[in-house]
Design a protein around this motif. Structure first.
Motif, short mmCIF file in Angstrom:
data_model
loop_
_atom_site.label_atom_id
_atom_site.label_comp_id
_atom_site.label_asym_id
_atom_site.label_seq_id
_atom_site.Cartn_x
_atom_site.Cartn_y
_atom_site.Cartn_z
N SER A 51 0.85 -1.18 0.00
CA SER A 51 0.00 0.00 0.00
C SER A 51 0.89 1.23 0.00
O SER A 51 1.68 1.44 0.93
N GLU A 52 0.77 2.03 -1.04
CA GLU A 52 1.59 3.24 -1.16
C GLU A 52 0.86 4.42 -0.51
O GLU A 52 -0.21 4.81 -0.98
N PRO A 53 1.42 4.99 0.55
CA PRO A 53 0.76 6.14 1.18
C PRO A 53 0.90 7.38 0.31
O PRO A 53 1.84 7.51 -0.47
N PRO A 54 -0.04 8.32 0.41
CA PRO A 54 0.07 9.58 -0.36
C PRO A 54 1.36 10.31 0.02
O PRO A 54 1.75 10.35 1.19
N ASP A 55 2.02 10.87 -0.98
CA ASP A 55 3.27 11.58 -0.75
C ASP A 55 3.20 12.94 -1.43
O ASP A 55 3.24 13.02 -2.66
N PRO A 56 3.08 14.02 -0.66
CA PRO A 56 2.98 15.36 -1.27
C PRO A 56 4.18 15.69 -2.16
O PRO A 56 4.04 16.42 -3.15
N PHE A 57 5.35 15.16 -1.83
CA PHE A 57 6.53 15.45 -2.64
C PHE A 57 6.38 14.86 -4.05
O PHE A 57 6.74 15.50 -5.04
N VAL A 58 5.86 13.65 -4.15
CA VAL A 58 5.67 13.03 -5.46
C VAL A 58 4.71 13.87 -6.30
O VAL A 58 4.92 14.07 -7.50
N ALA A 59 3.65 14.37 -5.67
CA ALA A 59 2.71 15.25 -6.38
C ALA A 59 3.42 16.49 -6.89
O ALA A 59 3.23 16.92 -8.03
N ALA A 60 4.27 17.08 -6.05
CA ALA A 60 4.99 18.28 -6.46
C ALA A 60 6.03 17.97 -7.54
O ALA A 60 6.21 18.74 -8.49
N PHE A 61 6.69 16.82 -7.43
CA PHE A 61 7.73 16.46 -8.40
C PHE A 61 7.14 16.23 -9.79
O PHE A 61 7.82 16.43 -10.80
N SER A 62 5.86 15.85 -9.86
CA SER A 62 5.24 15.64 -11.16
C SER A 62 5.16 16.94 -11.96
O SER A 62 4.96 16.91 -13.17
N PHE A 63 5.34 18.08 -11.29
CA PHE A 63 5.35 19.39 -11.97
C PHE A 63 6.78 19.97 -12.01
O PHE A 63 6.96 21.18 -11.96
N LEU A 64 7.75 19.09 -12.12
CA LEU A 64 9.15 19.50 -12.16
C LEU A 64 9.43 20.64 -13.14
O LEU A 64 10.14 21.60 -12.79
N ALA A 74 7.89 23.16 -13.88
CA ALA A 74 7.44 24.46 -13.38
C ALA A 74 8.48 25.11 -12.48
O ALA A 74 8.37 26.30 -12.16
N MET A 75 9.50 24.33 -12.08
CA MET A 75 10.55 24.85 -11.19
C MET A 75 11.76 25.27 -12.01
O MET A 75 12.17 24.55 -12.94
N PRO A 76 12.38 26.40 -11.69
CA PRO A 76 13.67 26.72 -12.31
C PRO A 76 14.67 25.60 -12.01
O PRO A 76 14.65 25.03 -10.91
N ARG A 77 15.52 25.28 -12.98
CA ARG A 77 16.44 24.16 -12.79
C ARG A 77 17.31 24.30 -11.54
O ARG A 77 17.50 23.34 -10.80
N ASP A 78 17.85 25.49 -11.34
CA ASP A 78 18.76 25.65 -10.19
C ASP A 78 18.02 25.47 -8.87
O ASP A 78 18.56 24.88 -7.93
N GLU A 79 16.78 25.93 -8.81
CA GLU A 79 16.01 25.76 -7.58
C GLU A 79 15.62 24.30 -7.37
O GLU A 79 15.68 23.79 -6.24
N ALA A 80 15.22 23.61 -8.44
CA ALA A 80 14.84 22.21 -8.33
C ALA A 80 16.02 21.37 -7.83
O ALA A 80 15.88 20.53 -6.93
N ALA A 81 17.20 21.60 -8.41
CA ALA A 81 18.38 20.85 -7.99
C ALA A 81 18.74 21.15 -6.54
O ALA A 81 19.09 20.25 -5.77
N ALA A 82 18.66 22.44 -6.17
CA ALA A 82 18.98 22.83 -4.80
C ALA A 82 18.00 22.20 -3.81
O ALA A 82 18.38 21.74 -2.73
N ALA A 83 16.71 22.18 -4.20
CA ALA A 83 15.70 21.59 -3.30
C ALA A 83 15.94 20.10 -3.12
O ALA A 83 15.78 19.56 -2.01
N GLY A 111 3.46 22.97 -22.37
CA GLY A 111 3.53 23.43 -20.98
C GLY A 111 4.48 22.64 -20.11
O GLY A 111 4.77 23.04 -18.98
N TRP A 112 4.98 21.50 -20.64
CA TRP A 112 5.89 20.65 -19.86
C TRP A 112 7.35 20.87 -20.24
O TRP A 112 8.24 20.20 -19.70
N LYS A 113 7.58 21.83 -21.14
CA LYS A 113 8.96 22.10 -21.52
C LYS A 113 9.68 22.85 -20.40
O LYS A 113 9.07 23.60 -19.64
N ASP A 114 10.98 22.68 -20.37
CA ASP A 114 11.80 23.36 -19.37
C ASP A 114 11.67 24.86 -19.55
O ASP A 114 11.91 25.40 -20.63
N GLY A 115 11.22 25.55 -18.48
CA GLY A 115 11.12 27.00 -18.51
C GLY A 115 9.91 27.54 -19.24
O GLY A 115 9.84 28.72 -19.56
#
Length: 203
Positions: free
Chosen positions: A90-103, A105-114, A190-194
């Motif tokens: 049973s896979e519990p809900p993971d807010p990070f996975v939900a956020a990562f699916s919109f990678l 939308a994050m600037p590359r440097d911020e995503a890597a730093a996070a 909409g899924w392209k980088d930047g």
């Protein structure tokens, strides 16, 4: 299952002792059990016939304490829940996975730093768990399977820590988020980088 199982293990037992035991396990962090909900859960389980109140006592001005036991119905329910959890993934809900699916939308440097920050937090947690595994509290005062649970949490955290570091490196390398076949395909712009977000004010 946690509250039902603890009553079964400690019965007859007061709600206060169930709450204290769960907090000593830090169950609020890994079993989604909030301390303030335990007494309500005991009453609900009693209403459902899974527990029975065998006594209520009051000492001085202190709140009354009810003692609980598991019923035959509660025993059957616990056995069912226990085995379902043992035999089913049973896979519990993971807010990070939900956020990562919109990678994208994050600037590359911020995503890597996070991701590297997440890896550092996981590393600190692993070090804490390793210290707990070596402590007298785990080695000599708890059943062996408590230590095995710490080993499981540590192994999961180590795997995620390594993943975070690998993905941060890939993001830094500039690798495209879209395969070549999708780069110009309709509906994927909409899924392209930047990519710019849609103009919601446009009429």
């Amino acid at each position: 299952m946690m509250i039902l199982g603890l009553v079964r293990w400690m019965q007859p037992v007061h709600g206060y002792d169930v709450r204290r035991e769960l907090l000593s396990w830090s169950a609020d962090k890994w079993a989604n059990i909030q301390p303030g909900s335990i007494y309500h859960a005991l009453r609900k389980l009693t209403e459902e016939g899974l527990l029975r109140a065998v006594a209520t006592e009051q000492v001085g001005a202190r709140p009354a304490r009810t003692t609980y036991e598991v019923t035959v119905k509660g025993e059957d329910e616990f056995e069912t829940l226990l085995r379902n959890s043992w035999w089913t993934i049973s896979e519990p809900p993971d807010p990070f996975v939900a956020a990562f699916s919109f990678l994208p939308a994050m600037p590359r440097d911020e995503a890597a730093a996070a991701l590297r920050n997440r890896a550092n937090q996981l590393r600190a947690g692993i070090e804490s768990m390793r210290a707990s595994l070596e402590s007298d509290w785990v080695r000599n005062r708890k059943p062996a399977h408590v230590g095995w649970m710490f080993e499981l949490w540590s192994a999961r955290a180590e795997a995620e820590m390594g993943w975070c570091e690998r993905i941060a490196e890939r993001i830094d390398s500039g690798v495209s988020y879209l395969p070549a076949e999708l780069d110009e395909a309709q509906g994927w712009s909409g899924w392209k980088d930047g990519a710019e977000p849609p103009d919601t004010d446009a009429e």
